[in-house]
Design a protein around this motif. Structure first.
Motif, short mmCIF file in Angstrom:
data_model
loop_
_atom_site.label_atom_id
_atom_site.label_comp_id
_atom_site.label_asym_id
_atom_site.label_seq_id
_atom_site.Cartn_x
_atom_site.Cartn_y
_atom_site.Cartn_z
N LEU A 214 30.00 14.63 5.86
CA LEU A 214 30.66 15.73 5.15
C LEU A 214 30.68 15.51 3.64
O LEU A 214 30.63 16.47 2.87
N ASP A 215 30.71 14.25 3.20
CA ASP A 215 30.75 14.00 1.76
C ASP A 215 29.49 14.51 1.07
O ASP A 215 29.56 15.27 0.09
N VAL A 216 28.32 14.12 1.59
CA VAL A 216 27.08 14.55 0.95
C VAL A 216 26.83 16.04 1.18
O VAL A 216 26.26 16.72 0.34
N TYR A 217 27.31 16.56 2.32
CA TYR A 217 27.13 17.99 2.60
C TYR A 217 27.97 18.84 1.66
O TYR A 217 27.52 19.85 1.14
N ALA A 218 29.20 18.42 1.43
CA ALA A 218 30.11 19.23 0.61
C ALA A 218 29.86 19.06 -0.87
O ALA A 218 30.10 19.98 -1.66
N ARG A 625 37.65 11.72 8.13
CA ARG A 625 38.59 11.65 7.01
C ARG A 625 38.59 10.25 6.40
O ARG A 625 38.66 10.10 5.17
N GLN A 626 38.45 9.22 7.22
CA GLN A 626 38.39 7.86 6.70
C GLN A 626 37.13 7.65 5.86
O GLN A 626 37.18 7.05 4.78
N ARG A 627 35.99 8.15 6.35
CA ARG A 627 34.74 7.98 5.59
C ARG A 627 34.79 8.78 4.29
O ARG A 627 34.33 8.32 3.25
N SER A 631 34.41 7.53 0.39
CA SER A 631 33.46 8.12 -0.55
C SER A 631 34.16 8.56 -1.83
O SER A 631 33.64 8.36 -2.94
N ILE A 632 35.33 9.13 -1.69
CA ILE A 632 36.11 9.55 -2.87
C ILE A 632 36.47 8.34 -3.72
O ILE A 632 36.39 8.37 -4.96
N ALA A 633 36.82 7.25 -3.05
CA ALA A 633 37.22 6.04 -3.79
C ALA A 633 36.08 5.44 -4.59
O ALA A 633 36.30 4.77 -5.61
#
Length: 648
Positions: A214-218, A625-627, A631-633
C-alpha cells in the motif's frame, strides 16, 4: 447478396444479435441449405436434406419434441452447470436444455454449417431462448481464442460440471469439425479449472500482498506517465524460454537497441544484463518472496524501471535496485477510498509475460515482437541458459548432474500434466497444462489486439505456434520495424510522497474499523435468519425480522461499501458456493416455503463465510498498518502539503 428474410428468421437473428451481432450478420449473409420441411405428426416442423443422394432427417417426422427430450434426458442439471450441444439440427434439443436450465447455467451451442443453421432459423422460431444471457451460439469461425474470450468469465460455473451432447446429424455430417470443437472445450475446461484453482488458492495471498504494497501504491510512481509514451514504436518482449539464446544477442547492437522498447520478464533480466543489454522495463507480479533471487547481486539500475502489479510480494519491491511504477489495483483503491489516485487501468497479468504484453499495449507500442516465449520445453529445456534458477542449481552440478539433466528432471516431475504437440518447425515438443493455459490466454489477447489493428510478431524462433500472430525471425522484424529511435521514456523517482503515506495510514485505520462492523453485522444477520427459520410461517414475525435485516443490508451496501468489497474479494469460496446453491435452488420443484427455506440456508452459509473472511481481512489490514508505519518512519522529516482527494 443477402437473401430475402422472413419474420421467423428476423426474430431469430435479432435474438442472436443481442449476444453476437457479427454472427447474426454472417447468418444473414449466408445462403440457406436446401431443406424439405413439413409439419410432423405431432405438429412441430421437421426437415430433411440430401446427403450422399439420400434424405437425412434432422428430426423425427412423428414427434420431434419427444425425440429431443430423449436426447437430453441424461443431463442432471443439479450436477451439470454447463452443457455443450454439438450440432443444432432443428434446435429442439438445444431449446429443451435451455428451458431445463431455468437460467441457472451456461449453454454453449456449436453448429459448423452456417447454411444449415440459416435454413433451420427460417423455419423454426427459437428467438425465445437464443437471446438468453446464459446461451452462447458458436459457428465455424469460433477458434480457441474466441471461445476462451466468450466464456472465461464463466470459469467458476464451468467447473461445477460440464457435459457434452452431440446430435447424431452433426456427427454424421461434420464429425471432424465436431471433434475439433469438443477438443477445444476439453482444453477450455482445463484452462477454467486452472483459473478457478488459482483464484481459490491465491485470493488471500493476493490481498495480503496488495495490502503490504500500500505504501508504494498510494505514494509512489504509477504507469500513468507511460500511457501512449511509445505510440507507434516497436517493442521487444523478452521471456526466458529456451529459444531466447537463438536471437537475443541481436539486441546488443546499440544501433538496434535504441530503436526498440525492451520489456523483460524478471526471469530474463540477468541473462540480458550478462550480455550487456539493459531493458527499459522489467515486469513482476509473482506472489512468492523466492522471486527476489532474480535481483540478488545486481548493480544499481537507475535506467531500468520495474513495472509491478501490486499483488506481487512486497519483497520484490524492496529488492529491486531501480525505479518502480505500479499498475492499477481496485482492491487497493477500496482501502484508500476517496483518496485513491486515478490510474489508467491495464489488464491484470496471468504471468509476467502477459503483463509485458499489456504494458506494451498501454504504451501504444506497435508492432510487438516476442522472443523467448516458447510455452513448451524446446530441446528438452525449461529455461534459457543463464537464468537465476540455473545459478541456484550451480552448487549441485557435477559430471553426472548437468544443467540439461536438471532441466529434464524438472520437466518429467510434471509428467502427469504433459502433453505432446508440434512446435513451429513441425517437430515434437512437450508442454504442460499450465503453459497451454497461458497459450490460450495469449491467443485471446492476440485476437483482441489484431481486431484493434495491432500487430503481434512471434519472433521466438522456437516453441509452440500461436494463433493471431505473424511468424518471422527477429532479424527480419528488426530490419522492417526498428527504423527510428524511440523517444526518451520517463523515469520516475523512487521517493514516496510522505503526505500521501500519512493519508493512506488514516484510510487504512478507517477500513479496519469498518471491516469490524461488517463482521459484526454478518453475525447478527445470521442470528436474524435463524429466527426466520423458526418463524417462517408467521407473517407478522417474518415482516419484523425482514425489516431488521433490510436495515443491516442498507448499512453494509450504502455506508460500508468499500469495506464490504474488501471482505467479499477474500470470500472467493463463498462466491463459488453461492453460485452453485443458486443454481440448485433454481432447479427446485418445491413450493414457495421450500424455496425460501433453501435460500435462508444458503444465506447463513454465505454470511458465515463472510464473517470468516472479515477475520482474515482484519489480519491482513493490521499487518499492512505495521508495514505502512515502518515506511512512514523511513521518510524524510519535512513538511509536505497534503494532497487533495482525487476527483470523483
Amino acid at each position: 447478396m443477402p437473401l430475402a428474410a422472413n419474420p421467423v428468421l428476423e426474430a431469430n437473428l435479432r435474438a442472436i444479435a443481442q449476444r453476437d451481432a457479427a454472427l447474426a450478420q454472417r447468418l444473414r449473409d449466408t445462403a440457406p441449405t436446401p431443406l424439405r420441411c413439413a409439419p410432423s405428426k405431432s405438429g412441430p416442423a421437421w426437415a430433411s436434406l440430401d446427403h450422399d443422394g439420400q434424405p437425412l432427417a434432422l428430426a423425427s417426422k412423428y414427434d420431434p419434441l419427444a425425440e429431443a427430450g430423449k436426447l437430453v434426458a441424461s443431463i442432471d442439471h443439479l450436477k451439470t452447470a454447463c452443457v455443450v450441444v454439438l450440432g443444432f439440427a432443428m434446435g429442439y434439443h438445444a431449446q429443451q436444455v435451455a428451458e431445463d436450465m431455468k437460467g441457472g447455467g451456461l449453454l454453449i451451442v456449436y453448429e459448423p454449417d452456417a447454411g444449415l443453421l440459416r435454413a433451420v432459423l427460417e423455419q423454426v422460431d427459437h428467438a425465445g431462448w437464443l437471446g438468453s444471457d446464459h446461451v452462447l451460439l458458436c459457428d465455424s469461425t469460433t477458434d480457441r481464442a474466441a471461445l476462451t474470450s466468450k466464456v472465461e468469465r464463466q470459469a467458476a460455473l464451468i467447473t461445477q460440471g460440464t457435459q457434452l451432447l452431440t446430435h447424431p446429424v452433426a456427427r454424421k455430417l461434420h464429425g471432424e469439425a465436431v471433434a475439433r470443437f469438443a477438443k477445444m472445450v476439453t482444453d477450455l475446461l482445463a484452462y477454467c479449472r486452472t483459473n478457478v484453482a488459482t483464484a481459490l488458492v491465491n485470493g488471500s495471498r493476493t490481498c495480503r500482498n496488495l495490502a503490504q504494497n500500500l505504501d508504494v501504491y498510494a505514494a509512489g510512481a504509477t504507469v500513468n506517465e507511460l500511457h501512449n509514451a511509445a505510440k507507434g514504436y516497436p517493442a521487444v518482449l523478452v521471456s526466458a524460454g529456451p529459444s531466447l539464446v537463438k536471437n537475443v544477442d541481436l539486441l546488443r547492437d546499440p544501433a538496434v537497441r535504441k530503436n526498440v522498447v525492451v520489456i523483460a520478464v524478471q526471469t530474463a533480466l540477468r541473462p540480458l544484463l550478462d550480455r550487456g543489454i539493459r531493458p527499459d522495463f522489467v515486469t513482476a507480479l509473482d506472489y512468492s518472496p523466492i522471486c527476489t533471487q532474480f535481483y540478488e547481486g545486481l548493480p544499481e539500475l537507475p535506467d531500468v524501471t520495474l513495472v509491478v502489479e501490486p499483488k506481487a510480494n512486497c519483497a520484490i519491491v524492496d529488492a529491486f535496485p531501480g525505479p518502480i511504477r505500479v499498475c492499477h489495483a481496485p482492491w487497493s483503491d477500496r482501502i484508500l477510498g476517496q483518496h485513491a489516485r486515478p490510474i489508467v487501468p491495464m489488464k491484470p497479468g496471468a504471468t509476467v509475460a502477459h503483463l509485458s504484453l499489456y504494458l506494451a499495449q498501454h504504451m501504444g507500442c506497435d508492432p510487438v515482437m516476442m522472443i523467448g516465449q516458447d510455452l513448451g520445453f524446446s530441446d528438452g529445456l525449461y529455461y534459457a541458459p543463464g537464468t537465476a534458477v540455473h545459478k541456484v542449481w550451480s552448487a549441485e552440478l557435477n559430471p553426472f548432474n548437468t544443467i540439461e539433466m536438471m532441466e529434464w528432471q524438472r520437466i518429467v516431475r510434471m509428467k502427469g500434466h504433459l502433453s505432446r504437440h508440434e512446435d513451429i518447425h513441425g517437430n515434437p515438443i512437450f508442454s504442460d497444462e499450465q503453459m497451454v493455459t497461458y497459450l490460450k490466454q495469449f491467443e485471446r489477447d492476440f485476437a483482441e489486439l489484431q481486431a484493434m489493428g495491432r500487430t503481434i510478431l512471434d519472433t521466438t524462433e522456437g516453441g509452440m505456434p500461436k494463433q493471431h500472430t505473424q511468424r518471422m525471425t527477429l532479424a527480419e522484424a528488426l530490419a522492417q520495424h526498428a527504423t527510428r529511435p524511440v523517444p526518451a521514456l520517463p523515469i520516475p523517482s523512487r521517493r514516496l510522497d510522505p503526505a500521501r503515506l500519512q493519508i493512506a495510514s488514516e484510510a487504512l485505520s478507517q477500513r479496519i474499523s469498518e471491516v469490524n462492523e461488517v463482521q459484526s453485522i454478518s453475525r447478527e444477520t445470521i442470528r436474524l435468519i435463524k429466527q426466520m427459520q423458526k418463524h417462517q410461517r408467521d407473517a407478522k414475525k417474518m415482516a419484523e425480522l425482514f425489516d431488521k435485516m433490510n436495515r443491516h443490508q442498507r448499512r453494509v451496501h450504502s455506508e460500508l461499501g468499500d469495506a464490504f468489497a474488501l471482505v467479499s474479494t477474500l470470500n472467493t469460496l463463498g462466491t463459488f458456493k453461492r453460485q452453485r446453491a443458486d443454481r440448485v435452488i433454481g432447479q427446485s420443484t418445491g413450493d414457495a416455503y421450500d424455496r425460501q427455506a433453501a435460500q435462508m440456508g444458503r444465506d447463513i452459509d454465505n454470511l458465515d463465510l463472510t464473517a470468516q473472511s472479515a477475520d482474515e481481512a482484519l489480519d491482513i489490514l493490521h499487518e499492512a498498518r505495521q508495514r505502512l508505519a515502518a515506511s512512514i518512519a523511513r521518510q524524510p522529516k519535512q513538511p509536505v502539503p497534503r494532497p487533495q482527494p482525487a476527483a470523483a
